[in-house]
Design a protein around this motif. Sequence first.
Motif, PDB file in Angstrom:
ATOM      1  N   TYR A  12     118.933  33.587  26.153  1.00  0.00           N
ATOM      2  CA  TYR A  12     118.564  34.462  25.239  1.00  0.00           C
ATOM      3  C   TYR A  12     117.624  33.879  24.239  1.00  0.00           C
ATOM      4  CZ  TYR A  12     122.571  37.141  27.216  1.00  0.00           C
ATOM      5  OH  TYR A  12     123.559  37.840  27.825  1.00  0.00           O
ATOM      6  N   SER A  13     116.796  34.779  23.559  1.00  0.00           N
ATOM      7  CA  SER A  13     116.058  34.419  22.590  1.00  0.00           C
ATOM      8  C   SER A  13     116.507  34.232  21.255  1.00  0.00           C
ATOM      9  CB  SER A  13     114.608  35.244  22.560  1.00  0.00           C
ATOM     10  OG  SER A  13     114.983  36.622  22.105  1.00  0.00           O
ATOM     11  N   GLN A  14     115.910  33.937  20.232  1.00  0.00           N
ATOM     12  CA  GLN A  14     116.429  33.969  19.019  1.00  0.00           C
ATOM     13  C   GLN A  14     116.852  35.431  18.398  1.00  0.00           C
ATOM     14  OE1 GLN A  14     115.587  31.283  15.421  1.00  0.00           O
ATOM     15  NE2 GLN A  14     114.097  30.201  16.684  1.00  0.00           N
ATOM     16  N   LYS A  15     115.819  36.180  18.811  1.00  0.00           N
ATOM     17  CA  LYS A  15     115.834  37.383  18.163  1.00  0.00           C
ATOM     18  C   LYS A  15     116.985  38.218  19.016  1.00  0.00           C
ATOM     19  CE  LYS A  15     113.472  41.714  17.601  1.00  0.00           C
ATOM     20  NZ  LYS A  15     112.051  42.558  17.961  1.00  0.00           N
ATOM     21  N   GLN A  16     117.191  38.034  20.329  1.00  0.00           N
ATOM     22  CA  GLN A  16     118.456  38.639  20.952  1.00  0.00           C
ATOM     23  C   GLN A  16     119.700  38.085  20.530  1.00  0.00           C
ATOM     24  OE1 GLN A  16     116.987  37.307  25.107  1.00  0.00           O
ATOM     25  NE2 GLN A  16     115.983  39.347  25.282  1.00  0.00           N
ATOM     26  N   THR A  17     119.696  36.750  20.228  1.00  0.00           N
ATOM     27  CA  THR A  17     120.865  35.924  19.906  1.00  0.00           C
ATOM     28  C   THR A  17     121.414  36.615  18.479  1.00  0.00           C
ATOM     29  OG1 THR A  17     120.499  34.198  21.221  1.00  0.00           O
ATOM     30  CG2 THR A  17     122.143  33.893  19.095  1.00  0.00           C
TER      31      THR A  17
END
Length: 354
Positions: free
Chosen positions: A291-296
Amino acid sequence: MTGLSWVAVLLSFCMSLVALVVFRKMAPSWGLLDHPSERKLHRVNTPLIGGIAVACGIAASLIWWMPFSPLISSFLVGAAVVAFVGVLDDIYDISVRIRVVGQILAGCVVIISGDTYLMSLGNLVGLGDIHLGILALPFTLFAAVGVMNAFNMIDGIDGLLGVSSLIALTGFTVLSMLSGNHMLVWLGTVCIASLLPYFFSNLQADGHSFKVFMGDAGSLLMGFTVTWLFIVGSQSHLTSTVVIDPVTTLYLVAVPLMDILTVMARRVKQKRSPWLADRQHIHHLFEKAGYSQKQTLIRLTLIMTAIAGLGVILQYTNAAEWVRFVVIVVVLFGYIGLTKYLKGQMSRIERTEN
């Protein structure tokens, strides 16, 4: 709240914003820069002055608006101690022992000078209120140090500490409104207003001219502030109207607390120091699972909001405290299940890459 109290809230926002702009220019000369490394996601030096800015916003409103009482003055002194220890850590990377001593000192200030301690934990097991008696002071210190370090450890990706703090403060403020305790509504709103400039600044892209981090000064300060508000709002000897049950506080800071408990238990199981930094926190697990930072951030925000909302609803509907305690324990097992799921995702990714 009156018109003047809203002015005080606006003052906290403006003071925090001004401090953010001014201090970020001074950060290099003060040594308050977070440098890129293998353990960190950012790629440019970033000012560590968010916590100092938030402290300025909160202090400005409390000093201007609140009558000086042992309760308020002890909080301001304790917050200053925590922020100072955090700044030292940001500059010199001091030892865990010194950090903990500073946190205990700050806790002692509010306990001794402001009588701000946990006297009752409520009816957690269905057998009547749990009165701490002679354990009140050590338990309060233990809880305060625990929450401060939980907030410190959750500060691993952009926006996560800000979201964790805003959810806890908003839940507290909503419960204060429902209980009609105007002073605590105002205190919660001031803290939220002081936090917002940092939050929006922290969400800027890496390398943006207004990008800042909280630093240890900020993460410890937010943990200290949230703990103080929870104690004041839950103990009848400190407020005319109790606004939050002790068990509900667990819902408002659930993810930071569950993260520190599971991470430290994992380190002990691996026969390592529980204070030794690593990349096993919940946001790291999401990252390693693809997962990306934004998704996390979005997923953890939804999880924290859902748990906090559940806690507010259960208190508002007068669910038995022992039932709410059982529910939060079930949530903890659900959280452990989430970490195992993420580790499974990590294993599948590693097999695919190999």
